[in-house]
Design an enzyme around this catalytic site. Structure first.
Site, PDB file in Angstrom:
ATOM      1  N   ALA A  58       0.802  -1.229   0.000  1.00 38.09           N
ATOM      2  CA  ALA A  58       0.000   0.000   0.000  1.00 38.09           C
ATOM      3  C   ALA A  58       0.838   1.285   0.000  1.00 38.09           C
ATOM      4  O   ALA A  58       0.593   2.177  -0.812  1.00 38.09           O
ATOM      5  CB  ALA A  58      -0.978  -0.021   1.175  1.00 38.09           C
ATOM      6  N   GLN A 206       4.483 -13.640  -1.940  1.00 41.57           N
ATOM      7  CA  GLN A 206       5.236 -12.474  -1.484  1.00 41.57           C
ATOM      8  C   GLN A 206       6.107 -12.790  -0.277  1.00 41.57           C
ATOM      9  O   GLN A 206       7.150 -12.169  -0.069  1.00 41.57           O
ATOM     10  CB  GLN A 206       4.280 -11.324  -1.129  1.00 41.57           C
ATOM     11  CG  GLN A 206       3.516 -10.753  -2.306  1.00 41.57           C
ATOM     12  CD  GLN A 206       2.121 -11.330  -2.405  1.00 41.57           C
ATOM     13  OE1 GLN A 206       1.906 -12.505  -2.114  1.00 41.57           O
ATOM     14  NE2 GLN A 206       1.171 -10.515  -2.810  1.00 41.57           N
ATOM     15  N   ASP A 247      -3.405  -2.826   4.290  1.00 40.88           N
ATOM     16  CA  ASP A 247      -3.727  -2.041   3.100  1.00 40.88           C
ATOM     17  C   ASP A 247      -4.774  -0.977   3.391  1.00 40.88           C
ATOM     18  O   ASP A 247      -4.839   0.028   2.691  1.00 40.88           O
ATOM     19  CB  ASP A 247      -4.222  -2.966   1.987  1.00 40.88           C
ATOM     20  CG  ASP A 247      -3.082  -3.744   1.359  1.00 40.88           C
ATOM     21  OD1 ASP A 247      -2.583  -3.290   0.319  1.00 40.88           O
ATOM     22  OD2 ASP A 247      -2.678  -4.776   1.907  1.00 40.88           O
TER      23      ASP A 247
END
Length: 359
Positions: A58, A206, A247
């Site tokens: 983000a 990730q 986020d």
């Protein structure tokens, strides 16, 4: 966008870097196999890079979008009506990844700067300064959050301990140092970390591709596990904290983060672990009353139906949500650059955002 071959520096990960007239992005889709950079020279290329997850996380998305506005202004050069000249590019950037509130936050700052500029100002130069300020402020905020999170860990236990993290909330996801990984880095430097367990984080991996890459570079002992092993690890490995990024954070403290975060919070509660969310105050959306108001982004089926070049498609429909919502009552602490909120609720977040710091 043209790939470039420059390697990242060994001592400092840079997800994005401004060079004269160019936003250079480390292509996170290629890590850890290759360190490739993509050069963006206009807002459309930045929007594509955000949408295709060349850049992700983000805070980093917000920073990239701010630079995208600066690139758009450079291409326009001069205008009698800057708001109109940049309108299409701003909308393109805003729609690139809708869930990460840092994106709209950064673009609002850029719009506000544009409105305040005089008719005789060098608009492209001033917008570039604004983007660079957003970038630098994020890095400084991460350093502050790292220290605050480390102090919270130390308050509960002063000896080295095992931590678990999910997805990537490190330097690759931010303007540098990281949110969740910033806390882990600071805690490691303070002698508070024995080992970090890293969820691989399907389907984009990730954790195993990016977080492991960052921690290995920092010399922090870590191991990778499949996401579904988290409960077993909590039961058997004396983990004390789950530390994640965010986020979007709702006004009541609900947290929108990478899919799987909600499951971790329930497992942590059952096993008596503490659960820490680390995010800059720009991630807090006071206009969002609670997390269930968020429309969760879904991505394509191909992400789940391809593995190592092999198709797994047998004709069964795919559900691929990118995020989930962790209720505030499952969170022990939210760490921001403005302070730490323990046992978050609407009143505590309102106090924090009105600058009545809690710590």
């Amino acid at each position: 966008m043209q790939p470039a071959t420059q390697s990242a520096t060994a001592d400092k990960v840079k997800a994005l870097e401004w060079r004269v007239g160019v936003l250079r992005l480390l292509d996170q889709r290629q890590l850890p196999a290759r360190e490739e950079y993509i050069d963006c020279t206009d807002a459309g290329q930045v929007a594509t890079a955000i949408r295709d997850m060349v850049v992700r996380g983000a805070p980093a998305i917000g920073i990239a979008a701010a630079y995208g506005v600066a690139l758009a202004a450079r291409r326009v050069g001069q205008s009698e009506d800057w708001a109109q000249a940049l309108k299409a590019d701003l909308e393109l950037l805003e729609n690139a990844r809708p869930t990460a509130v840092n994106l709209s936050w950064a673009l609002k700052l850029m719009r506000d700067r544009l409105v305040r500029l005089s008719a005789h100002a060098d608009v492209p130069a001033r917008l570039l300064e604004a983007a660079q300020s957003i970038h630098q402020s994020d890095h400084e905020a991460n350093l502050t959050m790292g220290r605050l999170g480390m102090e919270l860990i130390r308050k509960h236990q002063k000896t080295p301990q095992n931590l678990l993290t999910h997805c990537n909330a490190g330097a690759l996801a931010t303007g540098g140092y990281g949110t969740a990984l910033g806390v882990i880095r600071a805690a490691h430097a303070a002698g508070l970390v024995d080992k970090v367990f890293i969820d691989e984080t399907r389907p984009w991996l990730q954790g195993s591709r990016l977080t492991a890459w960052e921690l290995e570079r920092d010399g922090i002992e870590a191991s990778i596990n499949v996401d579904s092993a988290a409960g077993h690890l909590m039961k058997t490995q004396a983990i004390t904290w789950v530390i994640v990024g965010a986020d979007r954070i709702a006004a009541n403290g609900d947290v929108v983060n990478k899919i799987g975060t909600y499951s971790l919070s329930i497992l942590a509660m059952h096993h008596g672990l503490r659960f820490m969310v680390v995010a800059p105050s720009s991630t807090i959306d006071m206009a969002l009353e609670h997390g269930d108001e968020v429309v969760i982004e879904e991505r394509g089926a191909a992400e789940l139906l391809q593995l190592g070049g092999q198709s797994l498609d047998v004709g069964v429909p795919v559900f691929n949500p990118v995020f989930d919502v962790t209720p505030a009552d499952l969170i022990d602490a939210i760490v921001t650059e403005k302070g730490v909120i323990e046992r978050p609720d609407a009143r505590k977040l309102a106090d924090l955002m009105s600058h009545r710091h809690l710590h």
